[in-house]
Write a protein that holds these residues in place. Structure first.
Motif, PDB file in Angstrom:
ATOM      1  N   SER A 127      30.483  15.188  25.500  1.00  0.00           N
ATOM      2  CA  SER A 127      28.860  15.110  25.773  1.00  0.00           C
ATOM      3  C   SER A 127      28.706  16.411  25.857  1.00  0.00           C
ATOM      4  N   GLY A 128      29.339  17.066  25.718  1.00  0.00           N
ATOM      5  CA  GLY A 128      28.130  18.468  25.603  1.00  0.00           C
ATOM      6  C   GLY A 128      28.743  19.446  26.808  1.00  0.00           C
ATOM      7  N   LYS A 129      29.362  19.001  27.908  1.00  0.00           N
ATOM      8  CA  LYS A 129      29.827  19.202  29.288  1.00  0.00           C
ATOM      9  C   LYS A 129      30.525  20.619  28.905  1.00  0.00           C
ATOM     10  N   ILE A 130      30.604  21.534  29.516  1.00  0.00           N
ATOM     11  CA  ILE A 130      31.601  22.395  29.331  1.00  0.00           C
ATOM     12  C   ILE A 130      32.418  22.974  30.493  1.00  0.00           C
ATOM     13  N   ARG A 131      33.553  22.822  30.663  1.00  0.00           N
ATOM     14  CA  ARG A 131      35.218  23.726  31.477  1.00  0.00           C
ATOM     15  C   ARG A 131      34.734  24.545  31.610  1.00  0.00           C
ATOM     16  N   VAL A 132      34.595  25.551  32.302  1.00  0.00           N
ATOM     17  CA  VAL A 132      34.871  27.372  32.568  1.00  0.00           C
ATOM     18  C   VAL A 132      36.161  27.361  32.758  1.00  0.00           C
ATOM     19  N   ASN A 133      37.682  28.227  32.373  1.00  0.00           N
ATOM     20  CA  ASN A 133      38.333  28.663  32.873  1.00  0.00           C
ATOM     21  C   ASN A 133      38.658  29.496  32.901  1.00  0.00           C
ATOM     22  N   SER A 134      38.442  30.083  33.961  1.00  0.00           N
ATOM     23  CA  SER A 134      38.493  32.029  34.379  1.00  0.00           C
ATOM     24  C   SER A 134      39.800  32.710  34.789  1.00  0.00           C
ATOM     25  N   TYR A 135      39.884  33.757  33.949  1.00  0.00           N
ATOM     26  CA  TYR A 135      41.158  33.882  35.046  1.00  0.00           C
ATOM     27  C   TYR A 135      40.649  35.031  36.291  1.00  0.00           C
ATOM     28  N   LYS A 136      41.649  35.243  37.425  1.00  0.00           N
ATOM     29  CA  LYS A 136      41.185  35.635  37.991  1.00  0.00           C
ATOM     30  C   LYS A 136      42.564  36.340  38.966  1.00  0.00           C
ATOM     31  N   GLY A 137      42.957  37.515  38.909  1.00  0.00           N
ATOM     32  CA  GLY A 137      43.801  38.565  39.231  1.00  0.00           C
ATOM     33  C   GLY A 137      44.171  39.483  39.003  1.00  0.00           C
ATOM     34  N   SER A 138      44.918  39.968  38.254  1.00  0.00           N
ATOM     35  CA  SER A 138      45.381  41.595  38.230  1.00  0.00           C
ATOM     36  C   SER A 138      44.926  41.284  36.388  1.00  0.00           C
ATOM     37  N   PRO A 139      44.300  42.540  36.037  1.00  0.00           N
ATOM     38  CA  PRO A 139      44.204  42.597  34.805  1.00  0.00           C
ATOM     39  C   PRO A 139      45.342  42.614  33.327  1.00  0.00           C
ATOM     40  N   SER A 140      46.287  43.474  34.440  1.00  0.00           N
ATOM     41  CA  SER A 140      48.112  43.453  34.215  1.00  0.00           C
ATOM     42  C   SER A 140      49.538  43.099  34.855  1.00  0.00           C
ATOM     43  N   ILE A 141      49.418  41.817  33.846  1.00  0.00           N
ATOM     44  CA  ILE A 141      51.220  41.632  34.415  1.00  0.00           C
ATOM     45  C   ILE A 141      52.288  41.658  33.675  1.00  0.00           C
ATOM     46  N   ASP A 142      52.897  41.740  34.537  1.00  0.00           N
ATOM     47  CA  ASP A 142      54.662  41.885  33.477  1.00  0.00           C
ATOM     48  C   ASP A 142      55.141  40.344  32.417  1.00  0.00           C
ATOM     49  N   SER A 143      55.756  39.735  32.411  1.00  0.00           N
ATOM     50  CA  SER A 143      56.430  39.011  32.024  1.00  0.00           C
ATOM     51  C   SER A 143      56.791  37.279  32.874  1.00  0.00           C
ATOM     52  N   HIS A 144      57.355  38.495  34.233  1.00  0.00           N
ATOM     53  CA  HIS A 144      57.271  37.191  35.234  1.00  0.00           C
ATOM     54  C   HIS A 144      56.021  36.269  35.681  1.00  0.00           C
ATOM     55  N   THR A 145      55.041  37.167  35.892  1.00  0.00           N
ATOM     56  CA  THR A 145      54.097  36.714  36.741  1.00  0.00           C
ATOM     57  C   THR A 145      53.402  35.794  35.697  1.00  0.00           C
ATOM     58  N   ALA A 146      53.595  36.109  34.418  1.00  0.00           N
ATOM     59  CA  ALA A 146      52.497  35.563  33.539  1.00  0.00           C
ATOM     60  C   ALA A 146      53.516  34.381  33.633  1.00  0.00           C
ATOM     61  N   ILE A 147      55.124  34.214  33.543  1.00  0.00           N
ATOM     62  CA  ILE A 147      55.758  32.600  33.441  1.00  0.00           C
ATOM     63  C   ILE A 147      55.872  31.840  34.374  1.00  0.00           C
ATOM     64  N   GLU A 148      55.583  32.708  35.299  1.00  0.00           N
ATOM     65  CA  GLU A 148      55.398  31.371  36.998  1.00  0.00           C
ATOM     66  C   GLU A 148      54.116  31.091  36.797  1.00  0.00           C
ATOM     67  N   ARG A 149      53.062  32.041  36.479  1.00  0.00           N
ATOM     68  CA  ARG A 149      51.458  31.132  36.362  1.00  0.00           C
ATOM     69  C   ARG A 149      51.479  30.071  35.519  1.00  0.00           C
TER      70      ARG A 149
END
Length: 329
Positions: A127-149
């Motif tokens: 349809s031309g509509k756009i949904r933006v998926n923006s990250y909020k949080g620390s710019p540097s994370i470990d694997s545990h945090t990435a997987i949990e999120r």
């Protein structure tokens, strides 16, 4: 940018003549100069290969390969095998990226001294509509945090695209050939392999939501791969991080509900549907007591427990609303 390393962009191509040139134009416009664009034609029966070859004639950064149809995973694995870069990124041939997509990922990576990088993305509807998926949080994370999120679908997803990986990761990691939802069985492994993960909040990748894509087509038993792949992922994650048991349960719920959504409106496979609904109901207590579980999951599980037909009706309404919404960047 000085001393740019070679970055390989692997693009699997299969019957996407309507979308391919836009994708290639976005890659050829990259502000990061030292790239190679690996186009893997996976047995297309339309004019996709011709478009690939025509573009390769005008730009030496493009390398074109043609192979028998083996599916998305097979095409990606092949692209990795011929890549010459130190780093690799995946772009689907019906999607497109911003001009600074690669530069942004590499800058975020270096700035945070990370092993791999992720950027945010936009979902573009017909349809031309756009949904933006923006990250909020620390710019540097470990694997545990990435997987949990990721397990909570908290602004980090399982998609292979919108990420920059060291090519060496794929000496021990490959995409599962012949399976749908192949990213689910692969992306978490890259998180586990990373010493540090840089995440940028700017959306640089544009994902085209297609009703006729493989994932969005009419339900078939192959789509049960979502449950199978998710189970494999959660079992391995729990071996490494036992404390992620609860978010793993949430991810299994997502797989069950997403599969039910795929089955919405069809009358076949009633036994399978009934078993999935039974599995959803078993997760009612752990999900409703999980403070981090998304509200939509809790609403879905309560509706399903009350009445699946009611849930199915609400889902159809929600999907229509979602496709028509617009969220500005």
């Amino acid at each position: 940018m000085k001393n740019e390393p070679l970055i390989s962009i692997v693009v699997p191509v299969y019957n996407v003549e309507k979308y391919l040139q836009r994708c290639l134009d976005s890659l050829l416009a990259q502000t990061f100069n030292n790239i190679e664009i690996i186009l893997v034609d996976d047995g297309s029966t339309d004019h996709s290969l011709t478009i690939c070859q025509r573009n390769a004639e005008t730009d030496t950064r493009i390398r074109v390969f043609s192979k028998e149809n083996g599916g998305l995973s097979d095409a990606r694995n092949f692209g990795i095998s011929v890549a010459r870069g130190k780093w690799v990124s995946f772009v689907d041939s019906d999607d497109y990226v911003d001009a600074d997509y690669i530069e942004y990922l590499y800058t975020v990576l270096i700035k945070n001294n990370a092993t791999m990088a992720i950027c945010s993305h936009r979902t573009v509807y017909r349809s031309g509509k756009i949904r933006v998926n923006s990250y909020k949080g620390s710019p540097s994370i470990d694997s545990h945090t990435a997987i949990e999120r990721m397990l909570y679908d908290d602004q980090i997803d399982t998609s292979a695209w919108a990420k920059l990986y060291p090519i060496q990761f794929f000496k021990n990691i490959s995409f599962p050939k012949g399976r749908l939802f192949e990213d689910i069985a692969t992306t978490y492994k890259t998180f586990l392999a990373a010493n540090g993960i840089a995440v940028g909040s700017d959306a640089k990748y544009n994902y085209l939501f297609r009703d006729d894509s493989i994932v969005n087509k009419t339900f078939s038993l192959k789509k049960l791969d979502l449950i199978f792949m998710t189970r494999l992922m959660t079992e391995e994650v729990e071996k490494v991080y036992p404390d992620l048991h609860r978010p793993c349960k949430r991810r299994m719920l997502y797989a069950y509900i997403s599969t039910l959504n795929q089955m919405n409106g069809i009358t076949d496979h009633q036994n399978i549907r009934s078993q999935i609904i039974a599995n959803v109901k078993k997760l009612r207590k752990p999900i409703l007591s999980d403070r981090k579980a998304p509200a939509r999951d809790k609403a879905a599980i309560m509706l399903i427990c009350v009445s699946y037909p009611l849930y199915a009706k609400v889902w159809r309404w929600y999907l229509k609303l979602k496709k028509g919404e617009e969220i500005s960047a």
